[in-house]
Design an enzyme around this catalytic site. Sequence first.
Site, PDB file in Angstrom:
ATOM      1  N   THR A  16     -61.586  49.761  55.374  1.00 17.24           N
ATOM      2  CA  THR A  16     -60.785  49.218  55.966  1.00 17.24           C
ATOM      3  C   THR A  16     -60.631  50.061  57.417  1.00 17.24           C
ATOM      4  OG1 THR A  16     -58.892  50.227  55.316  1.00 17.24           O
ATOM      5  CG2 THR A  16     -59.460  48.459  53.903  1.00 17.24           C
ATOM      6  N   ILE A  51     -62.611  56.458  63.126  1.00 17.15           N
ATOM      7  CA  ILE A  51     -63.020  57.080  61.825  1.00 17.15           C
ATOM      8  C   ILE A  51     -63.464  55.986  60.996  1.00 17.15           C
ATOM      9  CG2 ILE A  51     -62.324  58.160  59.849  1.00 17.15           C
ATOM     10  CD1 ILE A  51     -60.090  59.708  61.521  1.00 17.15           C
ATOM     11  N   VAL A  54     -54.235  44.850  55.869  1.00 14.15           N
ATOM     12  CA  VAL A  54     -54.136  45.470  54.709  1.00 14.15           C
ATOM     13  C   VAL A  54     -52.564  45.561  54.263  1.00 14.15           C
ATOM     14  CG1 VAL A  54     -55.905  46.992  55.026  1.00 14.15           C
ATOM     15  CG2 VAL A  54     -53.873  47.797  55.780  1.00 14.15           C
ATOM     16  N   TYR A  81     -44.991  58.362  60.684  1.00 16.22           N
ATOM     17  CA  TYR A  81     -46.569  58.594  60.346  1.00 16.22           C
ATOM     18  C   TYR A  81     -46.637  59.644  59.298  1.00 16.22           C
ATOM     19  CZ  TYR A  81     -51.404  59.385  61.336  1.00 16.22           C
ATOM     20  OH  TYR A  81     -52.726  59.594  61.267  1.00 16.22           O
ATOM     21  N   LYS A 108     -48.151  59.253  55.586  1.00 12.24           N
ATOM     22  CA  LYS A 108     -49.615  60.095  55.310  1.00 12.24           C
ATOM     23  C   LYS A 108     -49.426  60.923  54.004  1.00 12.24           C
ATOM     24  CE  LYS A 108     -52.301  58.181  57.982  1.00 12.24           C
ATOM     25  NZ  LYS A 108     -53.458  57.447  57.534  1.00 12.24           N
ATOM     26  N   ILE A 114     -58.834  64.268  65.749  1.00 15.60           N
ATOM     27  CA  ILE A 114     -60.255  63.691  65.798  1.00 15.60           C
ATOM     28  C   ILE A 114     -60.032  62.773  67.038  1.00 15.60           C
ATOM     29  CG2 ILE A 114     -61.957  62.317  64.449  1.00 15.60           C
ATOM     30  CD1 ILE A 114     -60.801  64.875  63.047  1.00 15.60           C
TER      31      ILE A 114
HETATM   32  P1  NAD Z   1     -58.090  53.682  65.216  1.00 10.28           P
HETATM   33  O1  NAD Z   1     -56.886  53.131  66.110  1.00 10.28           O
HETATM   34  O2  NAD Z   1     -59.285  54.232  66.125  1.00 10.28           O
HETATM   35  O3  NAD Z   1     -58.611  52.766  64.187  1.00 10.28           O
HETATM   36  C1  NAD Z   1     -57.715  52.292  63.303  1.00 10.28           C
HETATM   37  C2  NAD Z   1     -58.308  50.860  62.931  1.00 10.28           C
HETATM   38  O4  NAD Z   1     -57.284  50.305  61.932  1.00 10.28           O
HETATM   39  C3  NAD Z   1     -58.388  49.796  64.114  1.00 10.28           C
HETATM   40  O5  NAD Z   1     -59.631  49.195  64.124  1.00 10.28           O
HETATM   41  C4  NAD Z   1     -57.199  48.886  63.826  1.00 10.28           C
HETATM   42  O6  NAD Z   1     -57.608  47.607  64.310  1.00 10.28           O
HETATM   43  C5  NAD Z   1     -57.232  48.878  62.343  1.00 10.28           C
HETATM   44  N1  NAD Z   1     -55.932  48.482  61.841  1.00 10.28           N
HETATM   45  C6  NAD Z   1     -54.533  48.823  62.165  1.00 10.28           C
HETATM   46  N2  NAD Z   1     -53.696  47.890  61.564  1.00 10.28           N
HETATM   47  C7  NAD Z   1     -54.568  47.386  60.528  1.00 10.28           C
HETATM   48  C8  NAD Z   1     -54.212  46.643  59.284  1.00 10.28           C
HETATM   49  N3  NAD Z   1     -52.705  46.144  59.280  1.00 10.28           N
HETATM   50  N4  NAD Z   1     -55.209  45.802  58.662  1.00 10.28           N
HETATM   51  C9  NAD Z   1     -56.532  46.283  58.970  1.00 10.28           C
HETATM   52  N5  NAD Z   1     -56.833  47.101  59.800  1.00 10.28           N
HETATM   53  C10 NAD Z   1     -55.877  47.661  60.509  1.00 10.28           C
HETATM   54  O7  NAD Z   1     -57.813  55.143  64.448  1.00 10.28           O
HETATM   55  P2  NAD Z   1     -58.574  56.184  63.870  1.00 10.28           P
HETATM   56  O8  NAD Z   1     -58.133  57.646  64.420  1.00 10.28           O
HETATM   57  O9  NAD Z   1     -60.071  55.964  63.608  1.00 10.28           O
HETATM   58  O10 NAD Z   1     -57.683  56.325  62.540  1.00 10.28           O
HETATM   59  C11 NAD Z   1     -58.501  55.962  61.277  1.00 10.28           C
HETATM   60  C12 NAD Z   1     -57.533  56.651  60.449  1.00 10.28           C
HETATM   61  O11 NAD Z   1     -57.512  58.120  60.183  1.00 10.28           O
HETATM   62  C13 NAD Z   1     -56.115  56.033  60.363  1.00 10.28           C
HETATM   63  O12 NAD Z   1     -55.718  55.868  58.840  1.00 10.28           O
HETATM   64  C14 NAD Z   1     -55.375  57.405  60.636  1.00 10.28           C
HETATM   65  O13 NAD Z   1     -54.034  57.566  60.503  1.00 10.28           O
HETATM   66  C15 NAD Z   1     -55.987  58.696  60.256  1.00 10.28           C
HETATM   67  N6  NAD Z   1     -56.014  59.621  61.007  1.00 10.28           N
HETATM   68  C16 NAD Z   1     -56.684  59.790  62.325  1.00 10.28           C
HETATM   69  C17 NAD Z   1     -56.677  61.161  62.889  1.00 10.28           C
HETATM   70  C18 NAD Z   1     -57.141  61.315  64.242  1.00 10.28           C
HETATM   71  O14 NAD Z   1     -56.939  62.330  64.727  1.00 10.28           O
HETATM   72  N7  NAD Z   1     -57.920  60.275  64.810  1.00 10.28           N
HETATM   73  C19 NAD Z   1     -56.053  62.272  62.224  1.00 10.28           C
HETATM   74  C20 NAD Z   1     -55.767  62.012  60.989  1.00 10.28           C
HETATM   75  C21 NAD Z   1     -55.855  60.976  60.463  1.00 10.28           C
END
Ligand code: NAD
Length: 256
Positions: free
Chosen positions: A15, A21, A69, A163, A167, A196
Amino acid sequence: MAATTRLISRLAVVTGGGSGIGRAVCQRLASEGATVVVADLNEDSANQTLRILTHDLKGQDHMAAAVDVSSKESVEKLVTSIQCRYFQPPSVCVNAAGITQDDFLLKMEEADFDKVIRVNLKGSFLFTQAVSKALVACGAPKGSIITVGSIVGKVGNIGQANYSASKAGVEGLTRTAAKELSRFGIRCNCVLPGFISTPMTDKVPEKVISKITSMVPLGRMGDPAEVADVCAFLASDDSRYITGVSIEVTGGLFIG
Ligand code: NAD
């Protein structure tokens, strides 16, 4: 088995696979031989990910799909459609969909709190439940469910009450799922990224990024591929005796 082929004949769903990521995880799982279902709220970006996946290993037949989701109906529809197409449920599930809606605690709207909890925490619950129900129902011998938490779920972060709570909840959910599902051969683990470089962190002001980077022992932001590497390990049998853990992928940020 060589790292490059350790996921051959595995069916995986990711997802949030349309960006950051999640996209890197799709690429890494596909490069190791898995067939990948790229699932995202944004169907166009899911299709963009689909187009960059490698198809050259045995039997790979990837697909992209729209899913929300936070909706039980949408999640169940997707899991059913995967089973119809592949005649099996996914044995690897990576919950990478997530959102932020930042504000200071004193100003945060109730709706923004609810929205983040609904996508990040309830979404991980709904997806984990739907995939594990399908695995148990068909008597699958094993499964690996991976959730994406965050280091801020452990340490908190200014402007992220919603957030960081979501988490922290994801970690508790994962540990409980690990305890309940181990008797069905399903392992559940959580990765905790630090900072990231993705579209999510592109929103963070440059000033804040350089402050954070200066606190990271390895001296830089992480790359989505570095989180994907850990997800691939957790998906594979190389981690077969690991369940219920959280692995920090932070460059050493907040050690100890
Ligand atoms: P991103 O915004 O690049 O990607 C998130 C994706 O989730 C997007 O493609 C979006 O369309 C999709 N999304 C949002 N709501 C949704 C829903 N209701 N149903 C299905 N898809 C949905 O973000 P990212 O940085 O790649 O983050 C990915 C995961 O990693 C997230 O859970 C984020 O919280 C976590 N995270 C990211 C970081 C960071 O520094 N980037 C750090 C810690 C955790």
